[in-house]
Design a protein around this motif. Structure first.
Motif, short mmCIF file in Angstrom:
data_model
loop_
_atom_site.label_atom_id
_atom_site.label_comp_id
_atom_site.label_asym_id
_atom_site.label_seq_id
_atom_site.Cartn_x
_atom_site.Cartn_y
_atom_site.Cartn_z
N ASP A 170 0.80 -1.23 0.00
CA ASP A 170 0.00 0.00 0.00
C ASP A 170 0.82 1.28 0.00
O ASP A 170 0.25 2.37 0.07
N THR A 171 2.15 1.20 -0.09
CA THR A 171 2.97 2.41 -0.03
C THR A 171 3.89 2.53 -1.24
O THR A 171 4.24 1.52 -1.88
N ALA A 187 -0.59 -2.45 -6.30
CA ALA A 187 -0.70 -1.54 -5.16
C ALA A 187 -2.16 -1.39 -4.77
O ALA A 187 -3.04 -1.40 -5.63
N VAL A 188 -2.40 -1.25 -3.47
CA VAL A 188 -3.76 -1.03 -2.98
C VAL A 188 -3.78 0.26 -2.17
O VAL A 188 -2.93 0.48 -1.32
N ALA A 189 -4.74 1.11 -2.47
CA ALA A 189 -4.81 2.42 -1.83
C ALA A 189 -5.63 2.35 -0.54
O ALA A 189 -6.54 3.14 -0.31
N SER A 190 -5.29 1.37 0.30
CA SER A 190 -6.02 1.16 1.55
C SER A 190 -5.29 1.75 2.75
O SER A 190 -5.76 1.63 3.88
N GLY A 191 -4.14 2.39 2.48
CA GLY A 191 -3.37 3.02 3.54
C GLY A 191 -3.39 4.53 3.41
O GLY A 191 -4.38 5.12 3.00
N ARG A 192 -2.27 5.14 3.74
CA ARG A 192 -2.18 6.61 3.71
C ARG A 192 -1.85 7.16 2.33
O ARG A 192 -1.96 8.37 2.11
N SER A 193 -1.44 6.31 1.40
CA SER A 193 -1.11 6.75 0.04
C SER A 193 -2.31 6.53 -0.88
O SER A 193 -2.86 5.42 -0.93
N ASP A 194 -2.72 7.58 -1.58
CA ASP A 194 -3.87 7.43 -2.47
C ASP A 194 -3.43 6.82 -3.81
O ASP A 194 -2.24 6.58 -4.04
N ALA A 196 -3.26 8.06 -6.78
CA ALA A 196 -2.36 8.89 -7.58
C ALA A 196 -0.92 8.75 -7.11
O ALA A 196 0.01 8.65 -7.93
N ALA A 197 -0.72 8.75 -5.80
CA ALA A 197 0.64 8.63 -5.26
C ALA A 197 1.25 7.28 -5.61
O ALA A 197 2.46 7.20 -5.92
N LEU A 198 0.45 6.24 -5.60
CA LEU A 198 0.95 4.91 -5.92
C LEU A 198 1.28 4.79 -7.41
O LEU A 198 2.27 4.18 -7.79
N GLY A 202 5.06 4.43 -9.63
CA GLY A 202 5.36 3.48 -10.70
C GLY A 202 4.62 2.17 -10.63
O GLY A 202 4.95 1.24 -11.38
N ALA A 203 3.62 2.06 -9.76
CA ALA A 203 2.87 0.80 -9.67
C ALA A 203 2.20 0.48 -10.99
O ALA A 203 1.56 1.35 -11.59
#
Length: 226
Positions: A170-171, A187-194, A196-198, A202-203
């Motif tokens: 998730d980061t 990548a999964v946006a289930s943490g603090r990184s949305d 777009a950030a992931l 480069g995910a």
């Protein structure tokens, strides 16, 4: 076909909802005698680095022996407070189903995590997510300070090539660590990184969470997300 999934734990499979920080603070005080007034950055960072940098914020220099005592104290705190962790934290939606479906598909699963191994085991046991994890293939916070080296270590332990593995995390640190070994990332946006950030990190693929387990299995196999 992919043979191995390398899972991150915190905010990918589970959320401790603040209990983890409380247990870290208790272990820090038990180890150093100091109150943990501030904690260093934790997302995507190994436990050894978190401890060292947190100690610096308290004006304290530490060594490997200090970290090993902290790691033992942290495991002890998780055992003591397992019931509280279970009550206040939770497995993230889709996590259990994802582990089950991947196992049914014959794909081996382990973890690459900044947690030390005893804590990683307790966290997943508490939420019933440990049944399909091959712990001896994983890489943990005591193995190396750098997350990128943990991915390499897990590949060696599992004796698989980068092309035969997938990291799920998730980061941005999960993404960067995987790519340093030429391993594909979901990548999964289930943490603090949305999302777009992931994607910026480069995910190859980004999901909002693990709820669509059939899609996740398809992506692990290398299928088109469309």
């Amino acid at each position: 076909m992919v043979q191995l999934v390398l899972w991150d734990i915190d905010h990918t499979l589970i959320d401790t909802r603040g209990v983890g920080r409380e247990l870290s603070a208790a272990a820090f005080q038990r180890t150093t005698g100091l109150t943990m007034r501030k904690q260093a950055k934790i997302d995507g960072i190994t436990e050894a680095v978190i401890f060292r940098e947190t100690a610096k914020l308290q004006g304290l220099a530490t060594d490997r022996e200090d970290f090993e005592r902290f790691a033992a104290a942290l495991a002890a705190e998780h055992l003591l407070q397992a019931a509280d962790l279970r009550e206040r934290g939770h497995a993230l939606p889709g996590a259990a189903a994802a582990l089950e479906l991947l196992a049914a598909d014959g794909i081996r699963q382990t973890v690459v995590t900044g947690n030390v191994r005893p804590v990683a085991e307790i966290k997943l046991q508490v939420f019933g997510l440990d049944q399909h994890i091959l712990w001896n293939l994983g890489a943990y916070g005591e193995d190396d300070d750098q997350r990128s080296k943990l991915v390499k270590l897990a590949l060696r332990r599992a004796q698989v090539s980068p092309a035969d593995a997938v990291v799920i995390g998730d980061t941005p640190a999960d993404v960067e660590a995987a790519h340093s070994s030429d391993v594909r990332v979901i990548a999964v946006a289930s943490g603090r990184s949305d999302e777009a950030a992931l994607r910026d990190a480069g995910a190859e693929t980004v999901l909002p969470d693990l709820r669509d387990t059939e899609l996740l299995v398809k992506l692990v196999r290398g299928g088109d997300p469309r």
